[in-house]
Scaffold this active site. Sequence first.
Site, PDB file in Angstrom:
ATOM      1  N   PRO A  89      29.927  37.950   9.161  1.00 50.57           N
ATOM      2  CA  PRO A  89      28.638  37.625   9.310  1.00 50.57           C
ATOM      3  C   PRO A  89      28.155  36.065   9.081  1.00 50.57           C
ATOM      4  CG  PRO A  89      28.848  38.849   7.383  1.00 50.57           C
ATOM      5  CD  PRO A  89      30.210  38.811   7.895  1.00 50.57           C
ATOM      6  N   GLU A 116      33.728  43.384  -0.076  1.00 49.42           N
ATOM      7  CA  GLU A 116      32.978  42.261  -0.087  1.00 49.42           C
ATOM      8  C   GLU A 116      33.235  41.125   0.798  1.00 49.42           C
ATOM      9  OE1 GLU A 116      29.744  42.992  -1.593  1.00 49.42           O
ATOM     10  OE2 GLU A 116      31.026  44.824  -1.847  1.00 49.42           O
ATOM     11  N   ARG A 154      37.230  41.688  29.957  1.00 49.64           N
ATOM     12  CA  ARG A 154      36.420  41.855  30.915  1.00 49.64           C
ATOM     13  C   ARG A 154      36.750  40.379  31.888  1.00 49.64           C
ATOM     14  NH1 ARG A 154      31.443  41.690  31.595  1.00 49.64           N
ATOM     15  NH2 ARG A 154      31.115  43.265  33.022  1.00 49.64           N
ATOM     16  N   ASP A 169      27.154  39.206  36.146  1.00 46.29           N
ATOM     17  CA  ASP A 169      26.628  40.046  34.821  1.00 46.29           C
ATOM     18  C   ASP A 169      25.241  39.421  34.267  1.00 46.29           C
ATOM     19  OD1 ASP A 169      28.456  42.080  34.912  1.00 46.29           O
ATOM     20  OD2 ASP A 169      29.832  41.101  33.420  1.00 46.29           O
TER      21      ASP A 169
HETATM   22  C1  4GT Z   1      28.929  41.858  10.183  1.00 45.23           C
HETATM   23  C2  4GT Z   1      29.760  41.147  10.963  1.00 45.23           C
HETATM   24  C3  4GT Z   1      31.028  41.038  10.299  1.00 45.23           C
HETATM   25  C4  4GT Z   1      30.722  42.289   8.530  1.00 45.23           C
HETATM   26  C5  4GT Z   1      29.107  40.623  11.941  1.00 45.23           C
HETATM   27  C6  4GT Z   1      33.676  41.254   5.194  1.00 45.23           C
HETATM   28  C7  4GT Z   1      33.442  42.677   4.673  1.00 45.23           C
HETATM   29  C8  4GT Z   1      32.595  41.150   6.383  1.00 45.23           C
HETATM   30  C9  4GT Z   1      32.615  43.514   5.600  1.00 45.23           C
HETATM   31  C10 4GT Z   1      32.575  42.498   6.906  1.00 45.23           C
HETATM   32  N1  4GT Z   1      29.580  42.458   8.899  1.00 45.23           N
HETATM   33  N2  4GT Z   1      31.587  41.692   9.207  1.00 45.23           N
HETATM   34  N3  4GT Z   1      31.902  40.579  11.428  1.00 45.23           N
HETATM   35  N4  4GT Z   1      27.824  40.574  12.072  1.00 45.23           N
HETATM   36  N5  4GT Z   1      31.252  42.735   7.426  1.00 45.23           N
HETATM   37  O1  4GT Z   1      29.727  40.426  13.113  1.00 45.23           O
END
Ligand code: 4GT
Length: 251
Positions: A89, A116, A154, A169
């Site tokens: 994320p 985590e 794609r 698209d």
């Molecule tokens: C969200 C995304 C992602 C997670 C995203 C490390 C442990 C990250 C859990 C994982 N959450 N990965 N790629 N928004 N969680 O792309």
Amino acid sequence: MQIDVLTLFPAMFEGPMTESMLWKARDRNLLDLRLHDIRDYALDKHKSADDIPYGGGGGMIMKAEPVALAVEAALAGAPAGTPVILMTPQGRVFSHDIAKELAQHEQIIMVCGRYEGIDDRVRQLIATDELSIGDYVLTGGELPAMVIIDAVIRHIPGVLGAEGAADADSHADGILEGPHFTRPPEWRGVSVPQVLQDGDHAKVAKWRREQGLRRTWQQRPDLLMTAELTEDERYLLATFANEDAGKNPHP
Ligand code: 4GT
């Protein structure tokens, strides 16, 4: 294209990756998807892929060594410049343009985190890129990896077949697609727009572009800041703005 996915949960990919377009891509040898179980690279006697975090705080962290060994196995024989992408994320937000860019590579490697997250030294020393699919947290990087694989393949020539080119698209040129219809021509009192029924291809193309522009104006005006528009399209946008200005929000 070869895509190597490194994960503690390879079975998660079985359903989605054996359905429909993804399966077609694999069946036609356009996609060579290789799943690597990171636990196979945990070489201590307990095969542990995770450990407690330095500094406390609870939860578990994926160890650097098994991930590194799995990446190095996937990189054996890979072309120079093969991306090693961490799903996180904290990465840059995935987009149509990034999908197109990734599709140009002969091989990509995707690393899925769990718990985590992964010891940061994997990011510092091994990853070449970090991608997020949006501003929310999931329990693992597997679903984001599948989303990205779907969006990338794609763009491999031959994958879409009769459904046509990916550049018609939504998002292909910074604006959204207009509405689509199929038979019957009238359903629950709503008719298919006459221009589509008439089938004049030039008029249909113009109408679709206008509808896409109108939708973008209504639903995603932020996209218009960067969309490449012709003079005519800018004029059309101004007419939408004027239509809106004529509406009384408090009748
Ligand atoms: C969200 C995304 C992602 C997670 C995203 C490390 C442990 C990250 C859990 C994982 N959450 N990965 N790629 N928004 N969680 O792309």
